[in-house]
Design an enzyme around this catalytic site. Structure first.
Site, short mmCIF file in Angstrom:
data_model
loop_
_atom_site.label_atom_id
_atom_site.label_comp_id
_atom_site.label_asym_id
_atom_site.label_seq_id
_atom_site.Cartn_x
_atom_site.Cartn_y
_atom_site.Cartn_z
CB SER A 133 38.35 -1.50 83.73
OG SER A 133 39.13 -2.05 85.00
CG ASP B 229 39.47 3.34 89.93
OD1 ASP B 229 39.15 2.31 90.76
OD2 ASP B 229 39.20 3.27 88.77
CG HIS C 168 36.65 0.69 88.77
ND1 HIS C 168 37.95 0.87 88.30
CD2 HIS C 168 36.33 -0.36 87.95
CE1 HIS C 168 38.24 0.07 87.22
NE2 HIS C 168 37.30 -0.62 86.99
#
Length: 732
Positions: free
Chosen positions: A580, A666, A701
């Site tokens: 991320s 995501d 995610h």
């Protein structure tokens, strides 16, 4: 079928103009996920990735088997009491998801015996055990399953829960009558995280996100009425603000939090009063970053605040937070006239992370020397202090459990406001999670569970140590260095450097079964606690955000240099990994110093940050301005971000072996960012090393759902790293 040549996305120039700068993006067309050509391209990337990593399959299988062999698959949590029930979850060998259960409590009241959890045996139902939700049954027929929240009525009759079956982190809300096992007729679609019942069980509060995936509405559903009639209790129009809900510890008050990483607002609703309206407790106009708790003590209602200074006049000097207390009626006054009493003073060396209350005690979470731990004080002592504070009364006396390790993480929570004990969770890098009950009256720690680790695991086989790297500006950057005890410095070991460094998130000590597979192959695992995280308090975070973001990347490079200079690693056998915002980190350091790494894994990487943040219509973009700056309005921010955002700074260089791992659904970091980045890296790299993109086509995610799928994903990542570092086999 072998795929030898990587997919080549066609180039369709898309021009961006901002602040006099022109950027031509050849791969922006990949953003259209409805375009069949985009889906075909991602599938071709997956086929190429599978082909060029096919020889790693035996290694992936070995790591998966090691994770599985060490995990007690049929297991259960320690029951936690809420009202008249004990709640817990079970996992069963061969099944992906937990089963959530409860059993009636045999006694009431505040006696310690009544709050001692029942002895539950793995795989053996308790007499009277009731299943609230079987995740495996809920997931049946769906490619993905995640639970986004749950709530129970005070009488224990109704159970509300939210389910995501696509990975996009929007949920379907359903309500189950636990007396009959049947669902109520109402179903509410596209809710967000956060569910709370009113004390009478007639109303259900929930959160809704807007089209940019920003939680902006609090709605109230009255049971038995159509969802279309649900009342909007609160709506936040400022696109830079995030909205959430919680209940006070005694569950009388609904707390609505609105804010971002720099300031916040709290509103409250008295759920005991049907005529009550939502009232501002602390307004955002004072620019105080805070959290709040409302509770009753000796017949009076108080607000407890963890905050960074009392409003504009203080200039927020309590950067590591302080704790204050005031009667609730104090907050009805004009802000400048309010008098808050200090419970815990600000400390430059200790960050106060949060506070909670039970009917008798204050629970304090704090961070000292990177380590998160807990303290407890009686409310009687707290009030004695604040009532005598004008005359210099003694500070409350806090008790802090001792755990005997240098690097650990401890947290505490109370499942029920009335409980005479609180649940303490403890772990370290090589201590599997332990669950204790802390007896508030005596300070005794009662061990309830040690998470079993099978396969002959011995914590003495491993070592965790603190080290410090020196950044270019002289800043000392803490590192956690993990290794097999038999591994010695000598300049020949493989190493993996891991980091995150954003949003004030700390990489705290925690046990990881999967990580043992890397350590057993002789890899030295180094966690770099770089600026932008929260390990050393608020200033550590602020020194790695906005126009100081490059400190994050420099710290990571310094950590990598330390791994070499310390003798722990062969400079030709070092990998890096992050996810991320940590994926942005990996992309940035590869542009800065590609020669320092043999392999990189970037999970759901935020590598096209400038493009994303320039478009406030994209998910979460406007909320990111408080972290990175606003490049739409500020040309200095634009130029600064453009100088480091990974996709726009790929250059001709010998990039190492790279894997970008992403998910098609995501909502936090769109798949298009790594898809574009991989194309740019291939265009520029002079090394000939494979650069691959792996996309979970049905996931979010956090990757694929289900624990076995999660293990497979981790085995894939670790096999990619271990293969590149020449560490395929366990060391003796």
């Amino acid at each position: 079928m072998s795929v030898e040549v990587p997919p080549i996305a066609r180039k369709v120039p898309s021009q961006r103009e901002r602040h006099g700068d022109v950027f031509v993006d050849p791969y922006e067309w990949l953003r259209d996920k409805e375009n069949p050509d985009v889906v075909a391209h991602l599938e071709a990337e997956n086929a190429y990735t599978e082909s060029v990593t096919a020889d790693q399959q035996p290694l992936r299988d070995a790591i998966f088997d090691e994770i599985k062999r060490r995990t007690q698959e049929t297991d259960l949590s320690v029951p936690s009491r809420l009202d008249e029930w004990w709640y817990y979850s079970r996992t069963v060998e061969g099944r992906q998801y937990p089963v959530y259960c409860r059993v009636a409590a045999s006694e009431d009241g505040g006696e310690l015996e009544a709050w001692t959890p029942p002895a539950v045996v793995a795989g053996v139902p308790l007499d009277g055990e009731q299943v609230l939700l079987d995740g495996n049954a809920e997931a049946e027929g769906h490619p993905f399953f995640a639970l986004g929240g749950a709530a129970l009525t005070r009488d224990g009759h109704l159970y509300a829960y939210a389910v995501d079956n696509s990975g996009d982190e929007t949920f379907t809300l359903r309500i189950k009558d636990l007396r009959t096992g049947e669902h109520l007729p109402e179903t509410i679609e596209r809710v967000f995280y956060g569910l709370e019942f009113s004390p009478d069980g007639r109303r259900l509060f929930y959160v809704v996100a807007d089209e940019s995936w920003r939680p902006f509405q609090i709605r109230v559903h009255t049971l038995g009425t159509p969802a279309e009639q649900d009342e909007v209790l609160y709506e936040e129009d400022d696109v830079t603000q995030w909205t959430s809900i919680d209940l006070s510890s005694d569950r009388r008050w609904l707390l609505v939090s609105i804010g971002n990483s720099e300031y916040s607002e709290t509103r409250y609703l008295d759920l005991a009063d049907p005529a009550a309206t939502l009232t501002v407790l602390v307004p955002r106009s004072e620019r105080i970053l805070h959290s709040a708790e409302i509770f009753e003590h000796d017949g009076a209602v108080y607000a407890l605040l963890v905050h960074n200074g009392q409003g504009r006049a203080s200039k927020n000097t309590a950067f590591n937070n302080m704790v204050s207390l005031a009667p609730l009626e104090e907050f009805a006054k004009p802000f400048a006239e309010q008098e808050w009493r200090t419970v815990v003073e600000h400390d430059d060396a200790v960050k106060i992370e949060g506070a909670d209350v039970t009917s008798t005690h204050l629970l304090l979470s704090l961070r000292r020397d990177t380590i998160e731990t807990v303290r407890f004080a009686t409310l009687d002592d707290v009030f004695a202090h604040v009532e005598g504070s004008r005359e210099g009364g003694q500070a409350p006396s806090f008790a802090e459990p001792a755990f005997g390790e240098e690097l650990y993480t401890a947290g505490a929570s109370a499942s029920d406001y009335r409980a005479p004990l609180v649940r303490v969770r403890y772990t370290s890098f090589f201590t599997p999670p332990r669950i204790y009950d802390y007896v508030l009256a005596t300070g005794e720690l009662l061990l309830r569970k040690v998470t079993p680790v099978l396969g002959g695991y011995d914590p003495s086989d491993y070592v965790a140590e603190r080290a410090w790297a020196t950044a270019d500006d002289g800043t000392q950057v803490p590192l956690s260095v993990l290794r097999r005890a038999s591994v010695r410095p000598g300049g020949t070991n493989p190493a993996l450097v891991y980091g995150y460094g954003s949003y004030e998130v700390s990489m705290d000590p925690a046990f990881g079964i999967a990580r043992l597979s890397l350590l057993d192959r002789g890899i030295v695992f180094v966690i770099a606690h770089i600026r932008g995280g929260g390990e050393l308090g608020r200033r550590w975070y602020e020194d790695g955000k906005k126009l100081r973001k490059k400190n994050t990347f420099g710290d990571f490079v310094a950590a990598t240099d330390w791994v070499v200079s310390s003798g722990w690693a062969d400079p030709a056998r070092i990998g890096c990994m992050g996810g991320s915002a940590g994926g942005l980190l990996i992309g940035a350091v590869l542009n800065l110093a590609p020669e320092k790494f043999a392999v990189a894994v970037a999970e759901v990487p935020f590598v096209d940050a400038l493009t994303t943040i320039l478009d406030p219509e994209l998910p979460l973009s406007a909320l990111e301005w408080e972290e990175w700056g606003n490049p739409i309005e500020d040309p200095e921010v634009y130029a600064y971000m453009k100088s480091y955002t990974p996709y726009e700074n790929v250059r001709p260089a010998a990039y190492p072996r790279v894997a970008a791992v992403t998910s098609f659904n995501d909502t936090r970091v769109l798949y298009v960012e790594p898809a574009k980045w991989v194309q740019a890296l291939r265009d520029a790299s002079t090394s000939g090393q494979p650069i691959v993109l792996k996309t979970e086509m049905v996931a979010g995610h956090g990757g694929a759902s289900g624990r076995y799928e999660e293990w497979k994903d981790r085995a894939w990542d670790y096999a990619f790293i271990a293969d590149a570092l020449g560490a395929r086999e366990p060391i003796a």
